[in-house]
Design a protein around this motif. Structure first.
Motif, short mmCIF file in Angstrom:
data_model
loop_
_atom_site.label_atom_id
_atom_site.label_comp_id
_atom_site.label_asym_id
_atom_site.label_seq_id
_atom_site.Cartn_x
_atom_site.Cartn_y
_atom_site.Cartn_z
N ARG A 124 0.84 -1.21 0.00
CA ARG A 124 0.00 0.00 0.00
C ARG A 124 0.87 1.25 0.00
N TYR A 129 -1.65 -1.34 -5.02
CA TYR A 129 -2.93 -1.65 -4.36
C TYR A 129 -3.47 -3.02 -4.73
N LEU A 164 -7.09 1.20 2.51
CA LEU A 164 -6.67 0.84 1.15
C LEU A 164 -7.71 1.31 0.13
N SER A 167 -7.49 4.95 -0.30
CA SER A 167 -6.35 5.33 -1.13
C SER A 167 -6.66 5.20 -2.62
#
Length: 215
Positions: A124, A129, A164, A167
């Motif tokens: 990450r 990802y 995550l 993001s």
């Protein structure tokens, strides 16, 4: 967090173990690791690194390549490199630690879940990802199975997975996962616990990014 009080005690313990047990003893490696961990916590990375490396080398020599303490040392050194942004050095160490824990402890063990989580966090940090997501999901599933649905470590995994998604701009995926994490943390640790506060802030920050429903 009382680092200035901890440091001289760790140093005394290390000196005493060296004097009583000799340079090459597992307890000396433990003391090196503990002192390194203190420096790591303080961001004193250049002082922590040689101690972690010494502890790892000593554990390998005394305990063999395949021992849980070696996996711990690999993980600690990887985490240090991760903290410094030395991702290419951290990755192989995290991978070795994960492989070792799987071999020694089996697929279904809390340390394996933690190791999956650590490697996912590294990916990450690098923006990898699609590699991070399946590892976070595996860690979450394993923690649920081993620790139960309401364990704080499950909440940590949920929080990480939500972060995550955040993001990646997957806000609608992140929100329910943050809500699950916060619910567990507030029930198990209380509303004022630092983890609860942090998760609540994450959720609030996310909601600022969500499209507002028209009234």
């Amino acid at each position: 967090g009382r680092y200035s009080e901890a440091e001289p005690l760790y140093i005394q313990a290390l000196a005493l173990r060296r004097k009583l047990l000799g340079e090459e003893h597992p307890d000396v490696a433990t003391s090196l690791n503990n002192l390194a961990g203190l420096y790591d916590s303080q961001g004193r990375y250049s002082e922590a690194e040689p101690l972690y490396i010494q502890a790892l080398a000593l554990r390998r020599k005394l305990l063999g390549e395949e021992h849980p303490s070696v996996a711990t040392s690999l993980n600690n050194l990887a985490a240090l490199y991760h903290s410094q942004g030395r991702y290419s050095e951290a990755e192989p160490l995290y991978i070795q630690a994960l492989a070792l824990w799987r071999k020694l402890l089996g697929e279904e063990h809390p340390d394996v879940a933690s190791s999956l989580n650590n490697l996912a966090a590294l990916y990450r940090s690098q923006g990898r990802y699609s590699e991070a997501e399946p590892l976070y999901i595996q860690a979450l599933a394993l923690r649920r199975k081993l620790l139960g649905e309401e364990h704080p470590s499950v909440a940590t995994s949920l929080n990480n997975l939500a972060a995550l998604y955040y993001s990646q701009g997957r806000y609608s995926d992140a929100e329910p996962v943050y809500i699950q994490a916060l619910d567990i943390l507030e029930q198990r640790l209380g509303v004022d616990h630092p983890n609860s506060v942090s998760c609540r802030e994450n959720l609030a920050y996310l909601r600022d990014r969500l499209p507002q429903n028209p009234e």
